[in-house]
Design an enzyme around this catalytic site. Sequence first.
Site, PDB file in Angstrom:
ATOM      1  N   ASP A 158     -38.249 -60.557   1.275  1.00 34.49           N
ATOM      2  CA  ASP A 158     -37.986 -61.659   2.205  1.00 34.49           C
ATOM      3  C   ASP A 158     -37.731 -61.145   3.613  1.00 34.49           C
ATOM      4  OD1 ASP A 158     -38.342 -63.619   0.333  1.00 34.49           O
ATOM      5  OD2 ASP A 158     -36.206 -63.934  -0.065  1.00 34.49           O
ATOM      6  N   THR A 215     -34.274 -64.251 -15.948  1.00 33.70           N
ATOM      7  CA  THR A 215     -34.133 -63.122 -16.882  1.00 33.70           C
ATOM      8  C   THR A 215     -34.028 -61.781 -16.152  1.00 33.70           C
ATOM      9  OG1 THR A 215     -36.508 -62.720 -17.003  1.00 33.70           O
ATOM     10  CG2 THR A 215     -35.590 -64.326 -18.570  1.00 33.70           C
ATOM     11  N   ARG A 266     -39.847 -60.278 -10.113  1.00 32.65           N
ATOM     12  CA  ARG A 266     -38.740 -60.409 -11.059  1.00 32.65           C
ATOM     13  C   ARG A 266     -38.514 -61.875 -11.363  1.00 32.65           C
ATOM     14  NH1 ARG A 266     -33.152 -57.460  -9.795  1.00 32.65           N
ATOM     15  NH2 ARG A 266     -33.057 -59.089  -8.229  1.00 32.65           N
ATOM     16  N   ASP A 282     -32.665 -59.080   0.178  1.00 29.75           N
ATOM     17  CA  ASP A 282     -33.983 -59.167  -0.468  1.00 29.75           C
ATOM     18  C   ASP A 282     -35.012 -58.491   0.433  1.00 29.75           C
ATOM     19  OD1 ASP A 282     -36.638 -60.196  -1.182  1.00 29.75           O
ATOM     20  OD2 ASP A 282     -35.531 -61.411  -2.617  1.00 29.75           O
TER      21      ASP A 282
END
Length: 215
Positions: free
Chosen positions: A209, A114, A110, A206
Amino acid sequence: MHTTPIEPSITIVRHPLIQHKLTLLRDRRTPKKIFKELVDEIAMLMAYEATATLSLDEIVVQTPLEQAAGWQVSGKKLTLVPILRAGLGMVEGILRLVPSARVGHIGLYRDHDTLEPVDYYFKVPGDAAERDFFLLDPMLATGGSAVSAIDSLKRTGATRIRFLCLVAAPEGVRRVQAAHPDVPIYCAALDRELNAHGYILPGLGDAGDRLFGTR
Ligand code: PRP
Ligand code: URA
């Protein structure tokens, strides 16, 4: 010609073991090693649910005593397609359940500003039209990555695609269902909303991560 409209489907897998493990996954204190093990275990349990609608062909086998009628899963080998990176964490658990499954890969990330997906890799087995695909990603947030991955799979001829995630946001579910109403979604939780940065609330942070110890 009259065609029957396709009803989008979402299944929230509420099995107690999945919900217990998902709660550990959300906990910020859960270390990387345990986080990885939990993603693997939840993926396996979810795959049990998602494989329940695979179609079967009737076959006959010879037991040591006589013939027996039985069943085998129709079509070519089931194909798992993790969306890189975080989807990789779901592959091994599902392979324990379906060891003969093939594995493709879709590379997407991603864009931080944006939030739109940028694709960098695509490889799946041939004969896509004859296979069932399980597209894997722990997180369905804006839905951009899932829609892009499904677009790519369909361009190769895939028609039977299920999307398996762990945590979904309502925005992502709506986007996938609007673009691909024929793709059933399986998740362990449908969370409240996205924050301004496109993170799922309450979510689990995340996923990539936490799985790979980056950040
Ligand atoms: C995360 C996640 C999904 C995507 C979901 O990946 O694993 O692929 O974001 O967001 P969306 O629904 O808004 O598209 P990310 O782009 O962070 O890449 P990574 O797995 O390499 O960390
Ligand atoms: N990707 C993640 O890993 N987590 C989110 O909450 C949203 C996107």
